[in-house]
Design an enzyme around this catalytic site. Structure first.
Site, mmCIF file in Angstrom:
data_model
loop_
_atom_site.group_PDB
_atom_site.id
_atom_site.type_symbol
_atom_site.label_atom_id
_atom_site.label_comp_id
_atom_site.label_asym_id
_atom_site.label_seq_id
_atom_site.Cartn_x
_atom_site.Cartn_y
_atom_site.Cartn_z
ATOM 1 N N ASP A 42 -9.575 -20.665 -0.427
ATOM 2 C CA ASP A 42 -9.706 -21.739 0.566
ATOM 3 C C ASP A 42 -11.124 -22.282 0.567
ATOM 4 O O ASP A 42 -12.078 -21.566 0.254
ATOM 5 C CB ASP A 42 -9.326 -21.176 1.952
ATOM 6 C CG ASP A 42 -9.100 -22.274 2.969
ATOM 7 O OD1 ASP A 42 -8.932 -23.445 2.566
ATOM 8 O OD2 ASP A 42 -9.091 -21.968 4.168
ATOM 9 N N HIS A 60 -11.248 -28.967 -5.847
ATOM 10 C CA HIS A 60 -10.193 -28.246 -6.582
ATOM 11 C C HIS A 60 -10.637 -28.035 -8.035
ATOM 12 O O HIS A 60 -10.428 -26.967 -8.603
ATOM 13 C CB HIS A 60 -8.870 -29.019 -6.549
ATOM 14 C CG HIS A 60 -8.301 -29.215 -5.169
ATOM 15 N ND1 HIS A 60 -8.321 -28.223 -4.218
ATOM 16 C CD2 HIS A 60 -7.692 -30.281 -4.582
ATOM 17 C CE1 HIS A 60 -7.751 -28.678 -3.103
ATOM 18 N NE2 HIS A 60 -7.364 -29.926 -3.301
ATOM 19 N N LEU A 154 -4.642 -7.175 -17.519
ATOM 20 C CA LEU A 154 -4.406 -7.739 -16.183
ATOM 21 C C LEU A 154 -3.182 -8.660 -16.165
ATOM 22 O O LEU A 154 -2.975 -9.441 -17.100
ATOM 23 C CB LEU A 154 -5.649 -8.554 -15.781
ATOM 24 C CG LEU A 154 -5.550 -9.306 -14.456
ATOM 25 C CD1 LEU A 154 -5.772 -8.342 -13.293
ATOM 26 C CD2 LEU A 154 -6.572 -10.440 -14.397
HETATM 27 C C1 FPP Z 1 -7.384 -24.859 -0.476
HETATM 28 O O1 FPP Z 1 -8.526 -25.659 -0.276
HETATM 29 C C2 FPP Z 1 -7.020 -24.794 -1.892
HETATM 30 C C3 FPP Z 1 -5.904 -25.368 -2.446
HETATM 31 C C4 FPP Z 1 -4.931 -26.104 -1.617
HETATM 32 C C5 FPP Z 1 -5.599 -25.336 -3.873
HETATM 33 C C6 FPP Z 1 -6.213 -24.256 -4.710
HETATM 34 C C7 FPP Z 1 -6.424 -24.778 -6.079
HETATM 35 C C8 FPP Z 1 -7.434 -24.426 -6.924
HETATM 36 C C9 FPP Z 1 -8.389 -23.395 -6.603
HETATM 37 C C10 FPP Z 1 -7.644 -25.097 -8.232
HETATM 38 C C11 FPP Z 1 -6.501 -25.169 -9.134
HETATM 39 C C12 FPP Z 1 -5.916 -23.843 -9.427
HETATM 40 C C13 FPP Z 1 -5.603 -23.437 -10.665
HETATM 41 C C14 FPP Z 1 -4.955 -22.135 -10.867
HETATM 42 C C15 FPP Z 1 -5.916 -24.254 -11.858
HETATM 43 P P1 FPP Z 1 -8.526 -26.820 0.795
HETATM 44 O O2 FPP Z 1 -8.395 -28.125 0.088
HETATM 45 O O3 FPP Z 1 -7.486 -26.574 1.846
HETATM 46 O O4 FPP Z 1 -9.956 -26.652 1.421
HETATM 47 P P2 FPP Z 1 -10.456 -27.065 2.873
HETATM 48 O O5 FPP Z 1 -9.766 -26.149 3.848
HETATM 49 O O6 FPP Z 1 -11.943 -26.848 2.821
HETATM 50 O O7 FPP Z 1 -10.086 -28.521 3.071
#
Ligand code: FPP
Length: 266
Positions: A42, A60, A154
Site C-alpha cells: 500500500d 504503481h 521460492l
Molecule cells: C495500493 O496503492 C496498491 C495497488 C492498488 C496495486 C499494487 C501494485 C503494484 C505494487 C505494482 C504492480 C504489481 C506487480 C506485481 C507488477 P494505492 O494506490 O492504494 O496507494 P494509496 O493508498 O497511497 O493511494
C-alpha cells in the site's frame, strides 16, 4: 504436499549489502525465519502524490521495483512463499485509466521478469478470480507460470482480482458440489479439509503479514489463512520498500511470542 515444512539451503545475501543491511541481517535469527510471508503493498498513490505526480500509476510503476526487491530478498532468505496483494477485486472500481495502466504494467512485469525469476529459482503462481483478467493478461500470466513451473525455490504468489470473501465463497461452492456428488460428507468438512479448497493451500498459512504505508486494515486479504499470522504494519510507502525494510519486518516478527492460542513454553 506442503512446501511450508521444507527448510532448504542456508540464507545468503546474493546482492552486495550496505553496512545497514549487513547489520540488520546479522541480527536475524536465521533458524526462525517465517516460511510464508504475505504483503499488502500500500502507499503507491501517496508516493506519487508526494513526488508531484498527478497520476497514481507513477507510484504503481515504482512499486514494481519494490516487488522485484522483495522477491529477491525472499529468495535469498530461502523463504518458501511470498504472497503479494497486487490487485484486489475492489480495485476494479478505480478509474478505467488507472485499471488499464495497472494491467499494462502487470503484462510488462510478467514478460520482463522471467529471466530474474529463473535466476532466483522462483516459481510464479496466482490466486484470485483470474477469469476476471483480460485475455491478454491471462495469456501472459499463464505463460510466465508455465516457464517458471520447474523452479524449486521460492513460490511467488500474486493475488490478482483477489478478494478473500470471494475465495471463501468459491471454496464453499466446491465443498457443496463435492457433497452433492457424494465425494464428501458434511461431517468430513473440517477446517483442515476446507483449507485445502482455498487457492494454493500448499503454501501453508502466512506466518507473517506485512502492510506498508501505516494503515491498520486487512482489506479482504487472506481472511481464512491469517488466523494466526503475526501482523506487522510499517510506515514505509510500498515503492520505497527495500531489503532493510524486509529485514526490519522479520526482526519485528522474531520479537513476537507466537502461541497459537496456547500458553507457550512455561
Ligand atoms: C495500493 O496503492 C496498491 C495497488 C492498488 C496495486 C499494487 C501494485 C503494484 C505494487 C505494482 C504492480 C504489481 C506487480 C506485481 C507488477 P494505492 O494506490 O492504494 O496507494 P494509496 O493508498 O497511497 O493511494
Amino acid at each position: 504436499m506442503s512446501v511450508g515444512n521444507q527448510r532448504r539451503l542456508e540464507p545468503v545475501l546474493r546482492q552486495p549489502a550496505t553496512a545497514e543491511e549487513a547489520e540488520l541481517f546479522a541480527a536475524l535469527d536465521l533458524g526462525r525465519l517465517p516460511r510464508h510471508v504475505a504483503i499488502i503493498m500500500d502507499g503507491n498513490g501517496r508516493w506519487a502524490k508526494r513526488r508531484g505526480y498527478a497520476a497514481r500509476i507513477f507510484g504503481h510503476r515504482a512499486g514494481t521495483e519494490a516487488v522485484r526487491a522483495a522477491t529477491r530478498t525472499a529468495a535469498e532468505l530461502r523463504l518458501s512463499g511470498l504472497t503479494l496483494y497486487a490487485f484486489s477485486k475492489e480495485n476494479w472500481s478505480r478509474p478505467a485509466r488507472e485499471v488499464n495502466a495497472l494491467m499494462d504494467l502487470l503484462d510488462e512485469y510478467l514478460v520482463k521478469e522471467v529471466p530474474e525469476l529463473m535466476e532466483n529459482d522462483v516459481r510464479l503462481v496466482a490466486s484470485g478470480n483470474l477469469g476476471d483478467l483480460r485475455e491478454k493478461t491471462r495469456r501472459i500470466l499463464d505463460s510466465t507460470m508455465e516457464k517458471t513451473a520447474g523452479n524449486g525455490g521460492l513460490v511467488l504468489n500474486l493475488a490478482l482480482s483477489y478478494g478473500a470473501r470471494a475465495e471463501i465463497a468459491r471454496a464453499v461452492r466446491r465443498a457443496m458440489e463435492m457433497a452433492r456428488s457424494g465425494e464428501l460428507s458434511p461431517e468430513e468438512l473440517t477446517p483442515e479439509v476446507f483449507g485445502q479448497m482455498l487457492d494454493h493451500p500448499e503454501l501453508g498459512d502466512p506466518d507473517l503479514l506485512v502492510r506498508t504505508s501505516g494503515e491498520m486494515r486487512v482489506s479482504n486479504f487472506l481472511l481464512w489463512q491469517i488466523a494466526y499470522s503475526e501482523f506487522v504494519v510499517m510506515d514505509v510507502l510500498w515503492p520505497d520498500f527495500r531489503r532493510p525494510d524486509f529485514f526490519r519486518a522479520l526482526l519485528d516478527y522474531q520479537r513476537r511470542d507466537r502461541r497459537f492460542g496456547g500458553v507457550g513454553p512455561e
